[in-house]
Design a protein around this motif. Structure first.
Motif, short mmCIF file in Angstrom:
data_model
loop_
_atom_site.label_atom_id
_atom_site.label_comp_id
_atom_site.label_asym_id
_atom_site.label_seq_id
_atom_site.Cartn_x
_atom_site.Cartn_y
_atom_site.Cartn_z
N ALA A 152 0.82 -1.21 0.00
CA ALA A 152 0.00 0.00 0.00
C ALA A 152 0.86 1.27 0.00
CB ALA A 152 -0.93 0.00 1.21
N SER A 153 2.02 1.19 0.61
CA SER A 153 2.87 2.38 0.76
C SER A 153 3.80 2.61 -0.43
CB SER A 153 3.73 2.24 2.02
OG SER A 153 2.92 2.08 3.17
N ASN A 154 3.86 1.65 -1.33
CA ASN A 154 4.76 1.76 -2.48
C ASN A 154 3.99 1.45 -3.76
OD1 ASN A 154 7.72 1.98 -1.30
ND2 ASN A 154 6.60 0.52 -0.01
N PRO A 155 3.18 2.42 -4.24
CA PRO A 155 2.35 2.18 -5.43
C PRO A 155 3.19 1.80 -6.64
CG PRO A 155 1.73 4.22 -4.33
CD PRO A 155 3.01 3.77 -3.70
N SER B 3 3.94 1.57 -10.72
CA SER B 3 3.77 2.54 -11.81
C SER B 3 3.29 1.89 -13.10
CB SER B 3 5.11 3.26 -12.08
OG SER B 3 6.11 2.33 -12.44
N GLN B 4 3.22 0.56 -13.11
CA GLN B 4 2.80 -0.16 -14.30
C GLN B 4 1.46 -0.86 -14.04
OE1 GLN B 4 6.12 -2.44 -16.25
NE2 GLN B 4 7.32 -1.73 -14.51
N ASN B 5 0.89 -1.42 -15.09
CA ASN B 5 -0.41 -2.09 -14.98
C ASN B 5 -0.32 -3.61 -15.05
OD1 ASN B 5 -2.44 0.20 -14.99
ND2 ASN B 5 -1.28 0.70 -16.84
N ASN B 6 0.80 -4.17 -15.45
CA ASN B 6 0.88 -5.59 -15.79
C ASN B 6 0.84 -6.50 -14.57
OD1 ASN B 6 3.71 -6.00 -14.84
ND2 ASN B 6 4.15 -4.50 -16.43
N VAL B 7 0.86 -7.81 -14.83
CA VAL B 7 0.68 -8.78 -13.75
C VAL B 7 1.98 -9.06 -13.00
CG1 VAL B 7 1.09 -10.90 -15.10
CG2 VAL B 7 -0.51 -10.95 -13.18
N SER B 8 3.13 -8.90 -13.62
CA SER B 8 4.38 -9.25 -12.94
C SER B 8 4.94 -8.11 -12.10
CB SER B 8 5.43 -9.72 -13.95
OG SER B 8 5.81 -8.65 -14.80
N ARG B 9 4.77 -6.89 -12.56
CA ARG B 9 5.34 -5.75 -11.83
C ARG B 9 4.35 -4.59 -11.72
NH1 ARG B 9 11.64 -5.05 -13.91
NH2 ARG B 9 12.40 -7.02 -13.01
N GLY B 10 3.06 -4.90 -11.75
CA GLY B 10 2.11 -3.82 -11.82
C GLY B 10 0.81 -4.06 -11.08
N GLU B 11 -0.18 -3.27 -11.46
CA GLU B 11 -1.45 -3.20 -10.78
C GLU B 11 -2.21 -4.53 -10.78
OE1 GLU B 11 -4.38 -0.57 -8.83
OE2 GLU B 11 -2.21 -0.79 -8.99
N LEU B 12 -2.08 -5.32 -11.84
CA LEU B 12 -2.81 -6.59 -11.88
C LEU B 12 -2.39 -7.53 -10.75
CD1 LEU B 12 -2.94 -7.20 -15.73
CD2 LEU B 12 -4.93 -6.96 -14.21
N GLY B 13 -1.10 -7.56 -10.46
CA GLY B 13 -0.64 -8.38 -9.34
C GLY B 13 -1.18 -7.89 -8.02
N VAL B 14 -1.21 -6.57 -7.84
CA VAL B 14 -1.74 -5.99 -6.60
C VAL B 14 -3.23 -6.30 -6.46
CG1 VAL B 14 -2.13 -3.83 -5.34
CG2 VAL B 14 0.02 -4.18 -6.59
N ILE B 15 -3.96 -6.23 -7.57
CA ILE B 15 -5.39 -6.56 -7.56
C ILE B 15 -5.61 -8.00 -7.11
CG2 ILE B 15 -7.36 -6.98 -9.10
CD1 ILE B 15 -6.34 -4.48 -10.70
N GLY C 280 5.28 -3.94 -4.61
CA GLY C 280 4.09 -4.27 -5.39
C GLY C 280 4.32 -5.20 -6.55
N TYR C 281 5.56 -5.67 -6.73
CA TYR C 281 5.85 -6.63 -7.79
C TYR C 281 5.41 -8.02 -7.35
CZ TYR C 281 9.03 -3.22 -10.03
OH TYR C 281 9.57 -2.12 -10.64
N GLY D 203 3.89 -11.84 -4.50
CA GLY D 203 4.02 -13.30 -4.58
C GLY D 203 4.28 -13.93 -3.23
N SER D 204 5.15 -13.29 -2.42
CA SER D 204 5.45 -13.83 -1.10
C SER D 204 4.19 -13.86 -0.23
CB SER D 204 6.52 -12.97 -0.42
OG SER D 204 7.72 -12.98 -1.14
N GLY D 205 3.41 -12.78 -0.30
CA GLY D 205 2.19 -12.73 0.50
C GLY D 205 1.19 -13.79 0.09
#
Length: 408
Positions: A25-28, A30-42, A377-378, A385-387
């Protein structure tokens, strides 16, 4: 399905989950993709809502997903406009497949996904034809995604037949076996070097072909390629410098010199333990191929290879880099759990237990030294992934998310 043992998530790892959530949450990203972006966070927030029973996390995940899809529709998600798994549309498709399969979202994206499927096919086929067979960043990951669309899009059947034929056209014979190149890593490789791993090499192609064989896609050709690729990999077994607990049985890469393939370098048999390459990949593909093609000898070699890795306990020899999923302690632990589930061999659970304990120490070290907070957020290299591995243990079963990374 073999259940994860109830006692395999140490309390210290359960206590780590809110700290990982805070880091994300504290480190947004900058990308949208699944490996290094928003999709993984979702994905992370949806699973977190299930683990904690807190609907607020699901609402946050859904809000993020809607924003991402609106941005994509408006042409403001340029980083996703490529066909790849790690960085593009195939990864978006796989993320939606996971969310729909898990019941996190409604199955209401057919029109969107049909268009996505066509785009992924057109562009990943071109990559395969150019020998860009990378799983994460090339053509193989796109066809891995399309495999999961077989039951939803009737056009995908033809797409996958075309993939197998295209792969055969870029396959190179060598003795009784065969290999494929990957031009994506050519700039980082020696001339004539062939990668055998999952993220950038032949293991991913074997695993995708096995899924297609089981789905009756180009069965004779798919089986022929699988057998040739496996013969090529097995031909490079380490019979010279093998030392249990230190060296691998199979190299990460081989290189062609004077007409013959051999280890690409002095460290080729020091692949360690990781999701992306090494003996865990070899054990994985052999376990699966043995079951699919009814080859008892491959099952023996799979067990030999996989169980030998359990002797690797030194972090340096394992080439374990922190707590992360791709090549860190939680990813190693998860891979052992997966190998247990597909093989039924209980010994693999000792590897799961050990590396989950190692993860406790690695999380602590990273926190004390403030290591890598900017990439929290990667998915593969961060806290996502760890979480998710911790959440698996808390739930007592693996999440469908693992299928994104060919644990399928």
């Amino acid at each position: 399905m073999f259940e994860i043992k109830e006692n395999t998530c140490p309390p210290k790892l359960i206590a780590r989950l809110p700290r990982l959530t805070n880091l994300i949450a504290s480190n947004p990203v900058s990308q949208n993709n699944v490996s290094r972006g928003e999709l993984g966070v979702i994905l992370y927030y949806f699973y977190l809502s299930r683990v904690l029973g807190e609907e607020a996390h699901a609402r946050e995940a859904y809000r993020r997903l809607e924003n991402l899809l609106r941005s994509l529709t408006a042409g403001n998600a340029a980083d996703l406009m490529n066909p790849t798994l790690a960085g593009g549309l195939a990864g978006l498709g796989m993320a939606l497949e996971v969310l729909i399969n898990e019941g996190f979202i409604e199955d209401e994206y057919d029109d969107f996904l049909f268009r996505l499927d066509q785009s992924v096919f057109d562009n990943t086929l071109k990559k395969i034809e150019k020998e860009d067979t990378d799983f994460l960043h090339g053509g193989t990951g796109g066809f891995h995604y399309l495999y999961y669309r077989l039951g939803r899009n009737p056009d995908v059947h033809a797409y996958l037949h075309e993939y197998v034929r295209a792969l055969a056209n870029v396959t190179h014979s060598y003795g009784t076996g065969a290999y494929i190149n990957n031009i994506y890593v050519r700039g980082l490789s020696q001339p004539g070097e062939v990668n055998l791993g999952l993220s950038h090499g032949m293991a991913s192609s074997v695993l995708v072909l096995l899924n297609l064989y089981e789905s009756d896609i180009e069965r004779p050709l798919a089986e022929s390629l699988i057998r040739k690729y496996i013969r090529f990999i097995l031909a490079h077994r380490n019979d010279d410098v093998y030392e249990k607990g230190r060296y691998a049985l199979y190299p990460n890469t081989v290189a062609l010199r004077d007409g013959h393939f051999g280890p690409a370098g002095e460290t080729s048999y020091q692949g360690g333990l990781r999701w992306c390459y090494g003996d865990l990949n070899v054990a994985h593909l052999l376990h699966k191929a043995a079951a699919v093609l009814d080859e008892p000898l491959w099952a023996e070699k799979a067990a030999e290879t996989g169980l030998a890795t359990l002797a690797i306990r030194d972090i340096g020899h394992a080439r374990c880099h922190g707590s992360l999923f791709c090549h860190g302690a939680t990813g190693i632990a998860h891979y052992y759990d997966y190998l247990h589930r597909i093989s039924g061999l209980p010994e693999y659970l000792s590897g799961y237990d050990y590396w989950m304990q190692v993860a406790v120490g690695e999380f602590q070290r990273e926190e004390e030294q403030n290591l890598y907070p900017d990439i929290s957020g990667y998915f593969l290299e961060g806290a996502v992934g760890s979480g998710l591995v911790i959440m698996n243990a808390m739930l007592g079963e693996p999440g469908y998310w693992e299928k994104i990374w060919l644990l399928s």
